[in-house]
Design a protein around this motif. Structure first.
Motif, PDB file in Angstrom:
ATOM      1  N   ALA A  35     108.004 -36.772  20.673  1.00 28.48           N
ATOM      2  CA  ALA A  35     108.641 -35.885  21.329  1.00 28.48           C
ATOM      3  C   ALA A  35     108.299 -34.489  20.854  1.00 28.48           C
ATOM      4  N   LEU A  36     108.411 -34.283  19.738  1.00 31.99           N
ATOM      5  CA  LEU A  36     107.951 -32.760  19.282  1.00 31.99           C
ATOM      6  C   LEU A  36     106.363 -32.504  19.548  1.00 31.99           C
ATOM      7  N   HIS A  37     105.729 -33.338  19.388  1.00 30.28           N
ATOM      8  CA  HIS A  37     104.154 -33.344  19.184  1.00 30.28           C
ATOM      9  C   HIS A  37     103.708 -33.271  20.634  1.00 30.28           C
ATOM     10  N   SER A  38     104.446 -33.926  21.628  1.00 36.26           N
ATOM     11  CA  SER A  38     104.094 -33.940  23.165  1.00 36.26           C
ATOM     12  C   SER A  38     104.421 -32.642  23.827  1.00 36.26           C
ATOM     13  N   GLY A  39     105.346 -31.796  22.911  1.00 35.16           N
ATOM     14  CA  GLY A  39     105.975 -30.789  23.473  1.00 35.16           C
ATOM     15  C   GLY A  39     107.381 -30.893  24.535  1.00 35.16           C
ATOM     16  N   LYS A  40     107.760 -32.078  24.188  1.00 34.74           N
ATOM     17  CA  LYS A  40     109.024 -32.367  25.206  1.00 34.74           C
ATOM     18  C   LYS A  40     110.232 -31.876  24.506  1.00 34.74           C
ATOM     19  N   ALA A  41     110.063 -31.781  23.090  1.00 32.62           N
ATOM     20  CA  ALA A  41     111.494 -31.623  22.435  1.00 32.62           C
ATOM     21  C   ALA A  41     111.143 -30.012  21.867  1.00 32.62           C
ATOM     22  N   LYS A  42     112.649 -29.564  22.136  1.00 31.47           N
ATOM     23  CA  LYS A  42     112.746 -28.190  21.515  1.00 31.47           C
ATOM     24  C   LYS A  42     112.860 -28.120  19.776  1.00 31.47           C
ATOM     25  N   TYR A  43     112.361 -26.815  19.417  1.00 29.73           N
ATOM     26  CA  TYR A  43     112.888 -26.542  17.976  1.00 29.73           C
ATOM     27  C   TYR A  43     113.182 -25.161  17.953  1.00 29.73           C
ATOM     28  N   ASP A  55     112.241 -27.608   0.105  1.00 30.15           N
ATOM     29  CA  ASP A  55     113.635 -27.731   0.562  1.00 30.15           C
ATOM     30  C   ASP A  55     113.657 -28.069   1.972  1.00 30.15           C
ATOM     31  N   GLU A  56     112.948 -27.448   2.958  1.00 32.14           N
ATOM     32  CA  GLU A  56     113.130 -27.189   4.498  1.00 32.14           C
ATOM     33  C   GLU A  56     112.253 -28.614   4.809  1.00 32.14           C
ATOM     34  N   GLY A  57     111.233 -29.058   4.164  1.00 37.23           N
ATOM     35  CA  GLY A  57     110.774 -30.296   4.466  1.00 37.23           C
ATOM     36  C   GLY A  57     111.841 -31.547   4.211  1.00 37.23           C
ATOM     37  N   GLY A  58     112.603 -31.401   2.967  1.00 35.68           N
ATOM     38  CA  GLY A  58     113.658 -32.266   2.604  1.00 35.68           C
ATOM     39  C   GLY A  58     114.627 -32.193   3.558  1.00 35.68           C
ATOM     40  N   HIS A  59     115.036 -31.143   4.069  1.00 34.14           N
ATOM     41  CA  HIS A  59     116.108 -31.048   5.122  1.00 34.14           C
ATOM     42  C   HIS A  59     115.878 -31.700   6.437  1.00 34.14           C
ATOM     43  N   GLY A  60     114.406 -31.586   6.783  1.00 39.26           N
ATOM     44  CA  GLY A  60     113.899 -32.430   8.051  1.00 39.26           C
ATOM     45  C   GLY A  60     113.987 -33.908   7.742  1.00 39.26           C
ATOM     46  N   LEU A  61     113.723 -34.136   6.699  1.00 41.99           N
ATOM     47  CA  LEU A  61     114.068 -35.831   6.242  1.00 41.99           C
ATOM     48  C   LEU A  61     115.155 -36.242   6.304  1.00 41.99           C
ATOM     49  N   MET A  76     125.341 -19.800   9.020  1.00 39.57           N
ATOM     50  CA  MET A  76     126.603 -19.649   9.623  1.00 39.57           C
ATOM     51  C   MET A  76     126.936 -20.428  10.661  1.00 39.57           C
ATOM     52  N   ASN A  77     125.623 -21.008  11.452  1.00 42.41           N
ATOM     53  CA  ASN A  77     125.694 -21.990  12.373  1.00 42.41           C
ATOM     54  C   ASN A  77     126.092 -23.489  11.731  1.00 42.41           C
ATOM     55  N   GLN A  78     125.562 -23.701  10.434  1.00 43.74           N
ATOM     56  CA  GLN A  78     125.599 -24.981  10.031  1.00 43.74           C
ATOM     57  C   GLN A  78     126.798 -25.498   9.164  1.00 43.74           C
ATOM     58  N   VAL A  79     127.506 -24.445   8.453  1.00 41.62           N
ATOM     59  CA  VAL A  79     128.498 -24.793   7.859  1.00 41.62           C
ATOM     60  C   VAL A  79     129.858 -25.519   8.721  1.00 41.62           C
ATOM     61  N   PRO A  80     129.934 -25.152   9.948  1.00 42.32           N
ATOM     62  CA  PRO A  80     130.641 -25.854  10.759  1.00 42.32           C
ATOM     63  C   PRO A  80     130.348 -27.150  11.046  1.00 42.32           C
ATOM     64  N   ILE A  81     128.913 -27.505  10.790  1.00 45.08           N
ATOM     65  CA  ILE A  81     128.395 -28.730  11.420  1.00 45.08           C
ATOM     66  C   ILE A  81     128.898 -29.863  10.180  1.00 45.08           C
ATOM     67  N   SER A  89     117.687 -34.049  16.278  1.00 45.27           N
ATOM     68  CA  SER A  89     116.148 -34.116  16.274  1.00 45.27           C
ATOM     69  C   SER A  89     115.677 -32.603  16.228  1.00 45.27           C
ATOM     70  N   GLN A  90     116.380 -32.228  17.385  1.00 46.78           N
ATOM     71  CA  GLN A  90     115.915 -30.655  17.559  1.00 46.78           C
ATOM     72  C   GLN A  90     116.095 -29.798  15.920  1.00 46.78           C
ATOM     73  N   HIS A  91     117.196 -30.267  15.631  1.00 47.28           N
ATOM     74  CA  HIS A  91     117.437 -29.474  14.121  1.00 47.28           C
ATOM     75  C   HIS A  91     116.180 -29.796  12.963  1.00 47.28           C
ATOM     76  N   ALA A  92     115.979 -31.248  13.149  1.00 44.80           N
ATOM     77  CA  ALA A  92     115.028 -31.754  12.072  1.00 44.80           C
ATOM     78  C   ALA A  92     113.699 -30.980  12.396  1.00 44.80           C
ATOM     79  N   HIS A  93     113.160 -31.010  13.763  1.00 45.87           N
ATOM     80  CA  HIS A  93     111.906 -30.334  14.279  1.00 45.87           C
ATOM     81  C   HIS A  93     112.091 -29.085  13.959  1.00 45.87           C
ATOM     82  N   SER A  94     113.058 -28.320  13.929  1.00 45.75           N
ATOM     83  CA  SER A  94     113.314 -26.860  13.568  1.00 45.75           C
ATOM     84  C   SER A  94     112.882 -26.472  11.743  1.00 45.75           C
ATOM     85  N   GLU A  95     113.413 -27.703  11.292  1.00 46.01           N
ATOM     86  CA  GLU A  95     113.215 -27.695   9.659  1.00 46.01           C
ATOM     87  C   GLU A  95     111.620 -27.758   9.329  1.00 46.01           C
TER      88      GLU A  95
END
Ligand code: FAQ
Length: 336
Positions: free
Chosen positions: A121-129, A96-102, A156-161, A61-67
């Motif tokens: 969680a994102l909108h209330s400031g509880k979740a990180k991005y 594309d970034e919006g699509g990644h989030g989805l 670099m971070n995401q290829v191993p994922i 979810s943090q990853h999605a919020h980041s996108e």
């Protein structure tokens, strides 16, 4: 209110080993551990320990919020792109970034939380991005540098994922990484154009953008391994395959050569190849700045969150109309 602390998962009593466990539960745990050890993928409907589920929900979810939040700094330049070609490329990239989030919200939802809960969680400031998206895009060169450095660090971070033990996340990452690779190249291409065919002022603009984005980019990989509370368990579970520091080192090594090709200087006088380590040595990273930004006090944290909340509120009527439409019997069914 603007803290990015994710307090919805991983920090409760469920973290403590349960005193009493049924034989059946222990057998499930052993089977799960054996599957992880054998390098098998775990599917959403398979049994998994609570904390594995929570860790993945947190990270995905943090990853999605980041996108989603990551669309904002670049979106800021769509109306001011220097040519039609660059505008079309930037539009496609932001989309594309919006699509990644989805894809990522969909992968996170398979773990049991609804899209509304995750977004709340994102909108209330509880979740990180990602910390990186709390910096401003001051000039067109920033857009090239985001593609080159930010997408470069993201790949670099995401290829191993793509080999993450949780299959829905791994599958989403395969497509995302292909698109991120195009994003990184377009950023490099935009910068190369300015550096080789641009005026002295444009070249200076590129150097200024590199100076501002370099350190935040290498902070993207997260805190040093010995200060990363989640790494050991995530590596054990095959969620993380390569550590924060190792990925950061690989990124720095790859980027130094690209900077030479571009003709820009990375703003670190201590950056030099260390034959013994097989990596570049670098200057001290300002972790106090990183934690300040993660804690909600970066240059644009308030602006970014306010923009996401506004977009959500402004879109309420669209979601409502879509739900009403979805509940209507289809016109074909009515005709029959
Ligand atoms: N920013 O114990 P660790 C992109 C937090 S997508 C904010 O090492 P972990 C695409 C971390 O959550 C970029 N917070 O944590 C794009 C934890 O706090 P918590 C996003 C950070 O999870 C490009 C605490 O610090 N990518 O750029 C950051 O094992 C261009 C301790 O850290 C992903 O999300 C940070 N940078 O490792 C879009 C990739 N780093 O949650 C538009 C997936 C750490 O316990 C334009 N995520 N923290 O309260 C990951 O690989 C991992 O989650 C890490 C962190 C490596 C980010």
């Amino acid at each position: 209110m603007y803290t990015q602390a994710m307090d919805t998962v991983g920090k409760d009593a469920a973290d403590a080993p349960k005193a009493l466990r049924s034989t059946e539960e222990l057998a499930l745990q052993q089977r799960f551990d054996a599957r992880i050890d054998a390098g098998e993928f775990i599917e959403a409907k398979d049994w998994m320990p609570d904390n594995y589920r929570k860790t993945l929900t947190r990270q995905i979810s943090q990853h999605a919020h980041s996108e989603f939040v990551g669309m904002l700094p670049e979106g800021n330049w769509i109306s001011r792109a220097p040519t039609l070609k660059r505008k079309a490329i930037l539009l496609a990239k932001v989309q594309d970034e919006g699509g990644h989030g989805l894809y990522l919200y969909a992968a996170a939802e398979t773990l049991g939380q609804s899209r509304d809960q995750l977004l709340d969680a994102l909108h209330s400031g509880k979740a990180k991005y990602s910390s990186i998206f709390n910096y401003p895009t001051l000039t067109w060169a920033d857009i090239g540098v985001i593609g080159w450095l930010v997408d470069g660090a993201a790949i670099m971070n995401q290829v191993p994922i793509c080999r993450c033990s949780f299959a829905p996340y791994a599958r989403a990452m395969v497509r995302i990484c292909r698109e991120e690779s195009f994003h990184q190249r377009q950023g490099f291409d935009a910068l190369l154009t300015m550096m080789t065919r641009g005026t002295a002022a444009q070249q200076a603009m590129v150097q200024d953008a590199v100076n501002r984005w370099w350190w935040p980019s290498i902070q993207m990989f997260g805190p040093p391994d010995d200060q990363s509370p989640n790494s050991a368990q995530s590596m054990r579970w095959g969620i993380k395959r390569i550590s924060n520091d190792e990925l950061r080192a690989k990124f720095i090594d790859a980027t130094v050569a690209q900077a030479q090709l571009l003709g820009v200087t990375l703003p670190d006088p201590e950056l030099k190849w260390n034959e013994e380590r097989g990596h570049h040595d670098h200057g001290a990273i300002d972790w106090s700045e990183f934690w300040r930004v993660v804690g909600g006090d970066g240059p644009c944290n308030r602006e970014r969150l306010a923009a996401r909340v506004k977009a959500w509120d402004d879109g309420a009527w669209v979601r409502e109309a879509a739900m009403v439409h979805a509940r209507k019997p289809s016109t074909q069914a009515q005709a029959a």
